[in-house]
Enzyme design. Structure first.
Site, PDB file in Angstrom:
ATOM      1  N   ASP A 190       4.281  -1.840 -21.097  1.00 12.01           N
ATOM      2  CA  ASP A 190       3.076  -1.409 -20.786  1.00 12.01           C
ATOM      3  C   ASP A 190       2.038  -2.395 -21.623  1.00 12.01           C
ATOM      4  O   ASP A 190       2.038  -2.311 -22.891  1.00 12.01           O
ATOM      5  CB  ASP A 190       2.628  -0.096 -21.218  1.00 12.01           C
ATOM      6  CG  ASP A 190       3.201   1.151 -19.982  1.00 12.01           C
ATOM      7  OD1 ASP A 190       4.049   0.531 -19.294  1.00 12.01           O
ATOM      8  OD2 ASP A 190       3.168   2.064 -20.321  1.00 12.01           O
TER       9      ASP A 190
ATOM     10  N   ASP B 200       2.805   9.475  -7.907  1.00  9.13           N
ATOM     11  CA  ASP B 200       2.693  10.139  -9.202  1.00  9.13           C
ATOM     12  C   ASP B 200       2.663  11.655  -8.806  1.00  9.13           C
ATOM     13  O   ASP B 200       1.737  12.159  -7.966  1.00  9.13           O
ATOM     14  CB  ASP B 200       1.308   9.575  -9.790  1.00  9.13           C
ATOM     15  CG  ASP B 200       1.526   8.151 -10.187  1.00  9.13           C
ATOM     16  OD1 ASP B 200       2.819   7.538 -10.412  1.00  9.13           O
ATOM     17  OD2 ASP B 200       0.570   7.466 -10.161  1.00  9.13           O
TER      18      ASP B 200
END
Length: 241
Positions: A8, A129
């Site tokens: 990330d 998600d």
């Protein structure tokens, strides 16, 4: 099962967030390319990269770093964060990305996402998600009451092959993956390649997911915190993402 190491990126650094909260970040490496080199040296050919700056701004600020991972480290990279239009998708594919993950765009601009799937079925990845069983989007601040099947079936007809699904409540928490959720999704939509993301805390979690025949799993914080070693990840890994 494919083990996919995660990087990330935020402000050019390797970080992890808790539940997507930018105020709750941990910096693990100031040199993301060096981190990518570790994965390559361990035998991984494919990694998962999230551009957290891009997710906020809509500009792919970390794309030069990702290009170094592709061109210099010679890794295959799937990425997400800030993908909002067909033009964004084309930009990333032209930059050499092997997979482009779309979540909010797939909900807010379904026709554009579907056309991208039809044109690039092998490269497009739906980011599904989930928050309390509902699809979440818009930085996980909004949820949809639309049934998942109603959302997925037209995309499957368009050629969608791969879905990366995150249980938001467990993302970055080292609390264990929601195995029941992933198993249910795999059974309901067996023709899709399901990639689990969020909650992996140790080697046993990976083994349990493997036993449910998932296509892959993204491993981030558990590796960076030392709960899972690279050699353990590699031994479970099956090449071919």
């Amino acid at each position: 099962m494919n083990i996919i190491p995660a990087i990330d990126l935020l402000d050019g650094q390797v970080v992890r967030l808790q539940k997507g909260d930018y105020a709750k970040k941990t910096v693990y490496n100031h040199n993301p390319v060096r981190e990518a080199e570790k994965f390559k040296a361990a035998g991984f050919e494919h990694i998962h990269v999230v551009d957290l700056n891009g997710a906020k701004s809509g500009n792919f600020e970390n794309l030069p770093i990702i290009r170094q991972m592709i061109d210099n480290v010679e890794l295959s990279v799937q990425t997400g964060g800030g993908v909002r239009s067909r033009e964004d998708i084309d930009l990333l594919l032209n930059a050499g990305l092997s997979g482009v993950i779309c979540s909010s765009m797939a909900v807010k601009s379904p026709d554009a996402f579907r056309s991208a799937v039809e044109a690039n079925p092998d490269e497009m990845i739906l980011g599904l998600d989930l928050k309390d069983g509902k699809m979440a989007y818009g930085g996980w601040l909004e949820t949809s009451d639309r049934p998942i099947a109603e959302f997925l079936n037209p995309l499957i007809e368009a050629g969608l092959k791969t879905v990366l699904s995150t249980d938001i409540a467990r993302d970055g928490m080292l609390s264990g993956p929601n195995v029941e959720m992933y198993s249910d999704l795999q059974k309901r939509f067996p023709d899709l390649n399901w990639i689990a993301s969020g909650g992996v805390s140790n080697l046993q979690d990976l083994i349990e997911l493997q036993n449910h025949n998932l296509h892959g799993v993204v491993v981030g914080r558990a590796y960076y915190e030392g709960n899972i070693r690279l050699d353990e990840m590699r031994d479970l890994h099956k090449a071919g993402v």
